[in-house]
Enzyme design. Structure first.
Site, PDB file in Angstrom:
ATOM      1  CD  GLU A  84     104.119  47.265 233.887  1.00  0.00           C
ATOM      2  OE1 GLU A  84     104.379  47.221 232.668  1.00  0.00           O
ATOM      3  OE2 GLU A  84     103.023  46.935 234.359  1.00  0.00           O
ATOM      4  CB  THR A 102     102.491  46.616 228.841  1.00  0.00           C
ATOM      5  OG1 THR A 102     102.444  46.712 230.259  1.00  0.00           O
ATOM      6  CG2 THR A 102     103.819  47.149 228.345  1.00  0.00           C
ATOM      7  CG  HIS A 138     104.487  43.756 235.890  1.00  0.00           C
ATOM      8  ND1 HIS A 138     103.625  42.837 236.444  1.00  0.00           N
ATOM      9  CD2 HIS A 138     104.059  43.955 234.626  1.00  0.00           C
ATOM     10  CE1 HIS A 138     102.718  42.500 235.538  1.00  0.00           C
ATOM     11  NE2 HIS A 138     102.962  43.168 234.430  1.00  0.00           N
ATOM     12  CG  ASP A 147     102.434  50.530 231.342  1.00  0.00           C
ATOM     13  OD1 ASP A 147     102.134  50.894 232.498  1.00  0.00           O
ATOM     14  OD2 ASP A 147     102.880  49.396 231.091  1.00  0.00           O
ATOM     15  CG  HIS A 148      98.954  49.589 232.378  1.00  0.00           C
ATOM     16  ND1 HIS A 148      99.265  49.156 233.643  1.00  0.00           N
ATOM     17  CD2 HIS A 148      99.660  48.804 231.531  1.00  0.00           C
ATOM     18  CE1 HIS A 148     100.114  48.152 233.569  1.00  0.00           C
ATOM     19  NE2 HIS A 148     100.393  47.919 232.303  1.00  0.00           N
TER      20      HIS A 148
HETATM   21  C1  GP9 Z   1     105.950  42.316 229.969  1.00  0.00           C
HETATM   22  C2  GP9 Z   1     105.404  43.642 230.262  1.00  0.00           C
HETATM   23  C3  GP9 Z   1     104.190  43.577 231.143  1.00  0.00           C
HETATM   24  O1  GP9 Z   1     106.796  42.245 228.877  1.00  0.00           O
HETATM   25  O2  GP9 Z   1     105.345  44.472 229.197  1.00  0.00           O
HETATM   26  O3  GP9 Z   1     103.000  43.778 230.501  1.00  0.00           O
HETATM   27  P1  GP9 Z   1     101.613  43.993 231.305  1.00  0.00           P
HETATM   28  O4  GP9 Z   1     101.380  42.739 232.114  1.00  0.00           O
HETATM   29  O5  GP9 Z   1     101.781  45.206 232.201  1.00  0.00           O
HETATM   30  O6  GP9 Z   1     100.613  44.226 230.239  1.00  0.00           O
END
Ligand code: GP9
Length: 406
Positions: free
Chosen positions: A38, A80, A194, A253-254
């Site tokens: 994340e 994500t 996150h 992921d980003h």
């Molecule tokens: C929640 C997680 C967060 O299950 O994958 O997703 P995001 O907010 O980063 O898109």
């Protein structure tokens, strides 16, 4: 339709270039463990705050791994879920919304489905509500045998949104080593780092100096925690005797949604151009650890999330010619072209940043050699190619074309 199918045929041909080298099929039958972390961004890799490394475990893993120094996330609004979709299906995410939510039942050539057909047991692991990003539905459609969501985990480390990454990895590894047949494909999605990056005092182990009390400082603490968890996963894979026959693929992921340029300038100790900042916000780290530490080194060619599925299939000796995939094979000798969802792109020589209105002439074309703005001319053809790729991907997804082409 002919134009689209032709495009896929030539992409497959490019992926097969140099396929005869000794990496094609070199890891046939190995387990595949993919870790999507994340909000892990590339600019912190190898960096310190004060005297302390922010990602010491990633940095040490890099020494025995292939590290891709110019790897781009290609996500859009689906964040994500977009990183997950693009990495596993080798198509672009949508211009609006998430494929997981909007078109979960359309046909895609996905890594879990293909590996399932080759005798792999396939599982997705994410310790959050299974309905988030429509994962319950999408993971079934993508062909996973199992989806371990929050309800499968013991909540023995409450952190941030859910279970902390350390416990998440430990329990996921137990599922993997006890209840799963080898070879397996395991796709793990972390969560602790996150936004808004709030960790309890006991888990804030870095001295972030002037960044203390800022969201940027909290971000550094969070990725430091996620990195320590990654280190424990690697140790766990070794202890369980899996390390020597597992290909490990790790990537972010980003971006972290922190757009304050001055924080990055202060952290990196230099002023940043628009090009620097664009690359910082769009590059995520990626490494591939191969059994026997082969191919270790730093790879500077541009690469991106769409490249994951075809590259892993290459290592396992599974040809991708019959699949509708858009990404590069990172082990092929063909030229690289990386289009981002915004319409930005790079071929390793130029880097184009589109303007908000999408008009080509209003965008900016940079030379990556000089890192200066150039005339728009060197970016004109790439802009056409990026637009073409994004529109082919959109049409394939929205009109469910793969089922017709198969
Ligand atoms: C929640 C997680 C967060 O299950 O994958 O997703 P995001 O907010 O980063 O898109």
């Amino acid at each position: 339709h002919e134009e689209i199918q032709q495009w896929f045929r030539s992409a497959a041909k490019a992926r097969a270039m140099g396929k005869g080298d000794d990496t094609f099929g070199a890891y046939e039958g190995s387990n595949i463990v993919v870790v999507q972390i994340e909000a892990l961004m590339n600019f912190i890799i190898g960096k310190t705050v004060g005297e302390e490394e922010i990602t010491p475990h990633f940095n040490s893993l890099m020494k025995d791994s292939m590290y891709f120094a110019n790897y781009y996330h290609q996500t859009g609004q689906g964040r994500t879920s977009d990183a997950d979709f693009s990495s596993n299906s080798s198509l672009h995410p949508l211009p609006t919304g998430s494929v997981f939510v909007r078109y979960p039942n359309h046909d895609y050539d996905t890594l879990p489905q293909i590996l399932g057909m080759h005798g792999y047991e396939t599982s997705a692991y994410h310790a959050y509500e299974g309905s988030f990003w429509n994962r319950n539905v999408m993971y079934k459609a993508m062909g996973y045998d199992h989806f371990y969501s929050k309800k499968h985990y013991v909540m023995d480390e409450a952190l941030g949104w859910s279970l902390g990454d350390k416990s998440f990895f430990r329990q996921s590894l137990d599922f993997m080593s006890k209840g799963t047949e080898q070879p397996f494909y395991s796709f793990l999605i972390t969560l602790t780092s996150h936004h808004p990056y709030q960790l309890p005092a006991a888990e804030r182990k870095l001295n972030v100096g002037d960044f203390e009390g800022t969201i940027f400082g909290n971000y550094l603490q969070s990725v430091h925690y996620a990195d320590e968890a990654l280190g424990q996963l690697v140790e766990g894979l070794k202890q369980k005797g899996l390390w020597d026959h597992t290909v490990l693929y790790v990537y972010g992921d980003h971006d972290n949604s922190i757009k304050d340029k001055s924080a990055y300038e202060k952290f990196l100790g230099s002023s940043l151009s628009e090009l620097d900042m664009h690359q910082i916000m769009n590059q995520v780290p990626m490494l591939i650890h191969l059994p026997d530490d082969r191919q270790a080194g730093v790879y500077k060619e541009p690469a991106g999330q769409l490249d994951m599925a075809p590259s892993l299939l290459h290592l396992l000796g599974i040809p991708t010619e019959s699949y509708f995939m858009m990404g590069n094979n990172l082990f092929s000798s063909s030229d690289r072209f990386i289009a981002l969802r915004s319409g930005a792109f790079t071929d390793g020589r130029v880097y184009y940043i589109p303007s908000a209105d999408g008009i080509f002439d209003n965008g900016q074309c940079y030379s990556l050699d000089t890192r200066r703005l150039t005339s728009l001319e060197p970016c004109r053809r790439g802009n056409e190619e990026a637009k073409l790729r994004l529109s082919i991907s959109d049409r394939v997804i929205q009109s469910n074309l793969i089922q017709h082409y198969r």
